[in-house]
Structures are given as structure tokens and as C-alpha cells.
Design an enzyme around this catalytic site. Structure first.
Site, PDB file in Angstrom:
ATOM      1  CB  CYS A 148      28.799  74.683  32.388  1.00  0.00           C
ATOM      2  SG  CYS A 148      27.080  75.026  32.020  1.00  0.00           S
ATOM      3  CB  CYS A 199      36.433  70.660  13.993  1.00  0.00           C
ATOM      4  SG  CYS A 199      35.295  69.900  15.154  1.00  0.00           S
ATOM      5  CB  CYS A 201      42.310  67.175  16.071  1.00  0.00           C
ATOM      6  SG  CYS A 201      40.956  67.067  14.920  1.00  0.00           S
ATOM      7  CB  CYS A 221      38.868  71.759  19.904  1.00  0.00           C
ATOM      8  SG  CYS A 221      38.608  70.120  20.587  1.00  0.00           S
ATOM      9  CD  GLN A 236      28.441  67.389  34.942  1.00  0.00           C
ATOM     10  OE1 GLN A 236      29.105  67.896  34.051  1.00  0.00           O
ATOM     11  NE2 GLN A 236      27.681  68.114  35.748  1.00  0.00           N
ATOM     12  CG  ASP A 291      25.249  71.537  37.952  1.00  0.00           C
ATOM     13  OD1 ASP A 291      25.759  72.344  37.148  1.00  0.00           O
ATOM     14  OD2 ASP A 291      25.493  70.318  37.927  1.00  0.00           O
TER      15      ASP A 291
HETATM   16  N1  SAH Z   1      23.491  68.410  38.356  1.00  0.00           N
HETATM   17  C1  SAH Z   1      23.370  67.540  37.234  1.00  0.00           C
HETATM   18  C2  SAH Z   1      22.853  68.221  35.961  1.00  0.00           C
HETATM   19  C3  SAH Z   1      23.449  69.540  35.584  1.00  0.00           C
HETATM   20  S1  SAH Z   1      23.091  70.088  33.954  1.00  0.00           S
HETATM   21  C4  SAH Z   1      24.681  66.839  36.967  1.00  0.00           C
HETATM   22  O1  SAH Z   1      25.716  67.215  37.502  1.00  0.00           O
HETATM   23  O2  SAH Z   1      24.690  65.859  36.201  1.00  0.00           O
HETATM   24  C5  SAH Z   1      21.715  71.102  34.145  1.00  0.00           C
HETATM   25  C6  SAH Z   1      20.398  70.359  34.269  1.00  0.00           C
HETATM   26  O3  SAH Z   1      19.374  71.352  34.405  1.00  0.00           O
HETATM   27  C7  SAH Z   1      19.986  69.526  33.063  1.00  0.00           C
HETATM   28  O4  SAH Z   1      19.630  68.241  33.507  1.00  0.00           O
HETATM   29  C8  SAH Z   1      18.749  70.248  32.493  1.00  0.00           C
HETATM   30  O5  SAH Z   1      17.798  69.366  31.942  1.00  0.00           O
HETATM   31  C9  SAH Z   1      18.210  70.943  33.715  1.00  0.00           C
HETATM   32  N2  SAH Z   1      17.403  72.151  33.522  1.00  0.00           N
HETATM   33  C10 SAH Z   1      17.488  73.080  32.534  1.00  0.00           C
HETATM   34  N3  SAH Z   1      16.655  74.089  32.788  1.00  0.00           N
HETATM   35  C11 SAH Z   1      16.037  73.831  33.967  1.00  0.00           C
HETATM   36  C12 SAH Z   1      15.080  74.530  34.756  1.00  0.00           C
HETATM   37  N4  SAH Z   1      14.596  75.699  34.384  1.00  0.00           N
HETATM   38  N5  SAH Z   1      14.694  73.977  35.914  1.00  0.00           N
HETATM   39  C13 SAH Z   1      15.184  72.782  36.329  1.00  0.00           C
HETATM   40  N6  SAH Z   1      16.097  72.080  35.616  1.00  0.00           N
HETATM   41  C14 SAH Z   1      16.519  72.599  34.440  1.00  0.00           C
END
Ligand code: SAH
Length: 476
Positions: free
Chosen positions: A431, A85, A79, A88, A303, A404
Site C-alpha cells: 500500500c 477534510c 464533496c 481525500c 481491506q 503484504d
Molecule cells: N493480508 C491481509 C492484511 C494486510 S494489512 C489482508 O489483505 O487483509 C497488514 C497486516 O500486517 C495487518 O493485519 C497488521 O496488523 C499486520 N502487521 C503489522 N506489522 C506486522 C509485523 N511486524 N509482523 C506481522 N504482521 C504485522
């Protein structure tokens, strides 16, 4: 080095150094006379000339001025605006080396912050899940709209740590449909005198363009974030968007199936407001992960990398080791992707998510797939789960808990309750390796043992990395 000696360095001074390490965001790290300098865009193995930008007691920041001897890891960025930017951080690093570095970053974090040896001297890292083609993988872009220094209407990406817009419609990691859509919007704005938002004055209309693509279905959503309730000549924009030529993705025909307005009149860095108006098509787009179909609303998390999401979820599925009949809690469940993916092998799945629209999507997604053994709770996981636990008078159990969370990791109160729920297995999808490591330390200090770790490259050319971990209860 003694304090006085360090005075030999001063701001704006240029010096030569070799880069010997990389920081958490992929920045180069080198030492001169024992003093540590962080240099963005420099790579391990580079010998560079750098100019000191900022000095602290123990370390400083410098700007890469010239590469004297390039690192063997170096490649030409795909890029042209890679350096300016903020998107990245690693366009100058070969894909192979990025993967190596990401794997090492995960191992180092868990070892150092979590106190659990991982990598060469501990639990081995399973091979990182890599992309076949690390370009144009993103299915979502949020493009700021504004003015350049000459007052010209532009869209692109913010420069690092700033709100200056680097013009770019041809991003190397975005879906190719973004370019014609953005160009159509900018052209429409110019012709009809539609203004872009100016942050300093809080005037002007269009703030961002959000584009999301269901890579498997070819459905595209375009959502304009506006500082107001409507758009002038809205019908003209709609017809132009529907007419614009969109390139295929992987031989798959793509088509705009949703055009929305999102109202954001707050003076804030948060991109999306709460109010959505549908201008054309549906309020959501659809995509598929494996055999499960999902509807995704503009305010819901999804995602960003379809090719890798399936690998990530398959790893989570493997780690969960479901035989049928298990009770699973999927915390931070978004639109229920992991919940529904696991539901076919589990007895019952409970998802918890804070964004109400995402929970609505999750329930809907269960319905359209005919999946009945799931239920979803709206609210903060750290509130909902302890409440449910108390309500059950300590009887709430799970065989498997999936975590997650967003980058900041899990709330301590949630971890405490998860430990009380006493699941046999915990699958942690993260993440951010640093908060993952912090949370693993808590779990491993309370009866759990880390069994497996695998990184997944969801975000090629950036410094970010996704990780899946499996923990077992010690006595199980
Ligand atoms: N497992 C899902 C989302 C992961 S991202 C997937 O794989 O698509 C993390 C998610 O946590 C987001 O949807 C966000 O809105 C939510 N989130 C953020 N803080 C939170 C909290 N305190 N309690 C519950 N969910 C939360």
C-alpha cells in the site's frame, strides 16, 4: 538561482505559477524562477495564484488562493468539504487522471528508489485495476467525535495534519449506512448529555465511532470508542441504533448485527484501545470474498474496498501461479484473507500476523470454511519467520511467499530470511510504492527478478495506491 536572489521570496507573498507536476500525496508542484513550491489542492495544468506559507532552502509550501486557468484534469469535487477534510486529496481531479497518475507514481518509485526500470522504459505496468463506481466504496469509517469552535457536538473527519474536526456525516467515499448511524449517535449524546472526549483536557467520554460493513452480507458493526468503561443510557442507544433506517447498498439490505464498546483511556493518537465489550449481537461481522466467508473483529485489519479486494486477490492468485501442492507463506496475513483465498489451490499455507485478535479470526475463518491446509502464527513476521527458520535448521522452504506489509514495508531481517527460504516466487502486495520500491531493491539485489507489476485503485480520490508485484528467483 543564486542564494541572494531567492530573497525576493518571502512568507505570505503571493505569486502566479503554473503547476507542472504532482508530489507523492497528490499535491501540486510548480516552479517560480527555479524555486519549487508545493501547493495542496492544485493540479497539473492549473495556472494559479498562491501565497507562500513556509520556505525552506530548496523548496517551499504555498496555499492555493485562486485558479486563474484551470487544468483540463479538473472536476467539481463531489464533496462540499473536500478541501478542508484530510481524507481525500484528489477530489478536484478526474478519476481517469487519478488512475494515470497513480500508475505513474508506482512506476516512478520502483524506477527511482528501487533502481529497476518500470513503465515506458522498462517492465511494463499492467493496466491499473479500476473501480466501476469510485464513490461510497469504503466499508469502514473511523469518525472522531468532539466539539466545534462554538462548543457544538460534531462528528466528521480530521482536517489534514490536525485534530480539528470537519463536520461531515455524508462522506462521498463512505458507505451510506454511516450517515443515519452517526446522526443517531449524536442525537442520543445531545439528549442524554453524553460528552465527547476533549483531547487537551483528557476529559469527556466518546472519542470515536468505528463503523464497519460487510458489503456482501449486509452486516454492520458499530463500535463506540470511549474514555471509560460504559455508556449512560446504553439501552436507549442500542434501541435507537436498531431502529434507525439504513439505506441499502447495491440493492442489498443492511442491518446492524454488532454494537460494541472499545475502551481507550490513554492519552494517545491511536484510535482503538485493547478492550472490547459487546453491547448487542456478535463480537464480529461477517463478509465474503469470492466464495470464502470471513469473520472480522473490531481490532482486526480488513481491506476497506470490497469491489477492489477481490481483484487484488485474484491478481495475487494469478501471480502466485499455484498448481496444487505448493507450500505458501502469507506474511502480514491479517484475518487470513489471502491465506484462505490461496489455500484451495495450494498444498499448505502458513500465515503470520502480529495482532492476536486477527490471528484468532484467521483460525476461526479457516474452521468455518472447512479449510484444513492452513496454520497461523502470532507475532512480528520479522521475529516469527527467522525463529521458524532457525528451528528447522535452515530446512524451512516455501514455493511462494506473499508479503503484504503495512505502509512502512518489510523489516530487513524478514527479507533476509525470505531470501534464505529461497522461494521460486514472491508476490508482494503493497500500500506504499516508496517502501515497496525500497524492498524490491533488496530482493532484486539477492537473486530475484521483478517480472510483473500491477496497480490497483483501492482508494479513489485519495493519493494512495495499492500495488501487486511478482518476483521470480533468477535460476528458477
Ligand atoms: N493480508 C491481509 C492484511 C494486510 S494489512 C489482508 O489483505 O487483509 C497488514 C497486516 O500486517 C495487518 O493485519 C497488521 O496488523 C499486520 N502487521 C503489522 N506489522 C506486522 C509485523 N511486524 N509482523 C506481522 N504482521 C504485522
Amino acid at each position: 538561482m543564486r542564494e541572494e536572489d531567492r530573497q525576493i521570496f518571502r512568507k505570505n507573498q503571493e505569486l502566479t505559477l503554473e503547476i507542472t507536476d504532482m508530489g507523492k500525496d497528490g499535491e501540486g508542484i510548480g516552479k517560480v524562477d527555479g524555486y519549487t513550491l508545493f501547493v495542496k489542492d492544485a493540479l497539473v495544468g492549473d495556472v494559479i495564484r498562491a501565497r507562500i506559507l513556509k520556505m525552506k532552502k530548496r523548496y517551499g509550501y504555498a496555499r492555493l488562493m485562486e485558479i486563474i486557468t484551470p487544468s483540463a484534469w479538473r472536476v467539481d469535487p463531489a464533496c462540499p468539504v473536500a478541501r478542508q477534510c484530510g481524507g481525500c486529496q484528489l477530489q478536484h481531479c478526474s478519476y481517469e487522471r487519478q488512475l494515470e497518475w497513480k500508475e505513474k507514481k508506482v512506476a516512478d518509485c520502483i524506477t527511482r528508489i528501487g533502481g529497476i526500470p518500470v513503465g515506458e522504459s522498462g517492465i511494463p505496468m499492467e493496466p491499473i485495476l479500476r473501480m466501476e463506481n469510485p464513490y461510497h466504496y469504503r466499508n469502514k469509517g473511523q469518525f472522531p467525535v468532539g466539539y466545534d469552535k462554538d462548543g457544538k457536538l460534531v462528528t466528521g473527519f480530521y482536517a489534514g495534519h490536525s485534530h480539528q474536526i470537519i463536520p461531515c456525516t455524508d462522506c462521498a467515499i463512505q458507505n451510506p449506512c454511516c450517515r443515519p448511524i452517526l446522526e443517531t449517535i449524536i442525537q442520543y449524546m445531545k439528549e442524554f448529555g453524553v460528552t465527547a472526549y476533549r483531547e487537551e483536557q483528557q476529559t469527556g467520554l466518546v472519542r470515536h465511532v468505528l463503523i464497519r460493513v460487510g458489503v456482501r452480507t449486509g452486516q454492520i458493526m458499530v463500535c463506540l470508542v470511549v474514555n471509560g468503561r460504559g455508556l449512560p443510557h446504553q439501552d436507549e442507544l442500542i434501541s435507537r441504533l436498531l431502529d434507525c433506517t439504513i439505506p441499502d447498498t447495491d440493492g442489498q439490505e443492511s442491518k446492524i448485527t454488532s454494537i460494541c464498546l472499545n475502551r481507550n483511556q490513554e492519552n494517545t493518537n491511536v484510535i482503538l484501545g485493547k478492550e472490547i465489550t459487546v453491547l448487542y449481537g456478535t463480537r464480529y461481522i461477517e463478509d465474503m470474498i469470492g466464495e470464502v466467508r470471513f469473520q472480522i473483529s473490531p481490532l482486526s485489519f480488513y481491506q476497506v474496498n470490497a469491489e477492489q479486494t477481490i481483484k487484488l486477490y485474484e491478481t495475487a492468485m494469478e501471480y502466485a501461479d499455484l498448481k496444487g501442492g505448493e507450500t505458501v507463506w502469507d506474511l502480514y496475513c491479517g484475518i487470513g484473507t489471502i491465506s484462505l483465498f490461496l489455500a484451495k489451490k495450494a498444498g499448505h499455507v502458513c500465515g503470520v500476523e502480529i495482532v492476536p485478535e486477527a490471528v484468532e479470526d484467521a483460525r476461526n475463518n479457516a474452521a468455518i470454511n472447512g479449510i484444513k491446509n492452513v496454520e497461523f502464527f502470532t507475532g512480528a513476521a520479522e521475529k516469527v519467520v527467522p525463529e521458524q527458520y532457525e528451528k528447522s535448521r535452515g530446512a524451512l522452504r516455501a514455493d511462494v511467499v506473499v508479503l503484504d506489509p503495512p505502509r512502512k514495508g518489510c523489516d530487513e531481517r524478514l527479507l533476509e530470511t525470505v531470501i534464505q527460504m529461497n522461494p521460486d516466487r514472491i508476490v508482494y502486495v503493497s500500500c506504499d510504492p516508496a517502501t515497496l520500491a525500497r524492498d524490491l531493491k533488496v530482493l532484486c539485489g539477492s537473486g530475484y527478478e521483478l517480472k510483473r507489476v500491477r496497480a490497483c485503485d483501492m482508494f479513489g480520490w485519495s493519493g494512495h495506491v495499492e500495488t501487486v508485484c511478482l518476483l521470480h528467483r533468477r535460476d528458477s
